[in-house]
Scaffold this motif. Sequence first.
Motif, PDB file in Angstrom:
ATOM      1  N   ASP A  57      42.645  42.865   4.147  1.00  0.00           N
ATOM      2  CA  ASP A  57      43.128  44.142   4.858  1.00  0.00           C
ATOM      3  C   ASP A  57      43.187  44.108   6.226  1.00  0.00           C
ATOM      4  O   ASP A  57      42.542  45.174   6.841  1.00  0.00           O
ATOM      5  CB  ASP A  57      42.572  45.500   4.212  1.00  0.00           C
TER       6      ASP A  57
ATOM      7  N   GLU B  49      49.204  46.126  18.024  1.00  0.00           N
ATOM      8  CA  GLU B  49      47.373  46.431  17.737  1.00  0.00           C
ATOM      9  C   GLU B  49      47.233  47.990  17.871  1.00  0.00           C
ATOM     10  O   GLU B  49      46.366  48.461  17.488  1.00  0.00           O
ATOM     11  CB  GLU B  49      46.704  45.442  18.410  1.00  0.00           C
ATOM     12  N   SER B  50      47.810  48.304  18.998  1.00  0.00           N
ATOM     13  CA  SER B  50      47.356  49.765  19.599  1.00  0.00           C
ATOM     14  C   SER B  50      48.022  50.517  18.667  1.00  0.00           C
ATOM     15  O   SER B  50      47.221  52.074  18.579  1.00  0.00           O
ATOM     16  CB  SER B  50      48.105  49.984  20.928  1.00  0.00           C
ATOM     17  N   LEU B  51      48.875  50.371  17.889  1.00  0.00           N
ATOM     18  CA  LEU B  51      49.749  51.307  16.600  1.00  0.00           C
ATOM     19  C   LEU B  51      49.068  51.222  15.362  1.00  0.00           C
ATOM     20  O   LEU B  51      49.119  51.961  14.429  1.00  0.00           O
ATOM     21  CB  LEU B  51      51.086  51.264  16.960  1.00  0.00           C
ATOM     22  N   SER B  52      48.261  50.229  15.086  1.00  0.00           N
ATOM     23  CA  SER B  52      48.054  49.800  13.781  1.00  0.00           C
ATOM     24  C   SER B  52      46.653  50.423  13.385  1.00  0.00           C
ATOM     25  O   SER B  52      45.833  50.670  14.362  1.00  0.00           O
ATOM     26  CB  SER B  52      47.786  48.299  13.606  1.00  0.00           C
ATOM     27  N   ASP B  53      46.598  50.723  12.194  1.00  0.00           N
ATOM     28  CA  ASP B  53      45.274  51.328  11.710  1.00  0.00           C
ATOM     29  C   ASP B  53      44.173  49.983  11.007  1.00  0.00           C
ATOM     30  O   ASP B  53      43.291  50.373  10.547  1.00  0.00           O
ATOM     31  CB  ASP B  53      45.509  52.343  10.719  1.00  0.00           C
ATOM     32  N   LYS B  54      44.852  48.823  11.154  1.00  0.00           N
ATOM     33  CA  LYS B  54      44.122  47.593  10.641  1.00  0.00           C
ATOM     34  C   LYS B  54      43.656  46.866  11.750  1.00  0.00           C
ATOM     35  O   LYS B  54      44.300  46.829  12.975  1.00  0.00           O
ATOM     36  CB  LYS B  54      44.802  46.846   9.609  1.00  0.00           C
TER      37      LYS B  54
END
Length: 254
Positions: free
Chosen positions: A201, A226-231
């Motif tokens: 995940d 990356e800045s917008l991701s929750d992973k």
Amino acid sequence: MKSSTLHIAIFSAVIMLSVSSCSMNNAKDQEKVENKIDLEANSKLFLLSKGLTTDTLEREFLNLLEKEPQLNSVAVIVNASSTIQKKYKKTEKVKIQFTKMGFDSTKIELFDLMKTSHRELSRFDIIYILGGNPFLLLNEVNKSGAHKTLESLMFKDKILMGYSAGSLLLGPNLSLMNHVDSLLGFNEINLKELSCIGLYDFYIFPHYTEFTSQVPELAAKIENFESLSDKPLHRLNDNQGIIIQNGNMEIIGN
């Protein structure tokens, strides 16, 4: 009076059967949980950027084996390649490399999911998913119906490994690759369903140094995702890999 006694007897029997049934179901549920824990303890993933490119990566791979190399059978999934020539060429490279590590070349087989039933994968000890076009690979996995089979193999004492597109397939989805596709141009088939096998995940970007040195805008595009991701996102160079074993993750190489 006799009728009332009979009704009571029947009611009591039904209750006893229900209690017995519940106990059996609870025991089965507990057994499933225990089995799942045991199976997860045996799960092994090796996510590579370009393959077993260094002595360190080879050594870590051999450490994952439960038996001598020559006793292991290997399915080489080639569906990230668009032509039969590329599929055979990549499989031959794997055979040469694995033979040097002590494997029996006759137990290493090219596996095309569009030509061989995915159910046949269960007879192999190692499933090695090769690189190429990640969108093509995911599309053919979905068309072949291999998604659930690949997911289940992680819990059957197998080693699942891949490089580049093969590593991406085992993750959550191709959202990262789709986000940067305007720069790389892999999604020629305009694939919309991007969900992958989901055995880990987080996101990885393979060939990071190699690709960003060729495409200067790529690093910023990845950073934006990356800045917008929750992973979490891990950038892998071609001498790196990630091992996930017993629920633990380790990045191999520098």
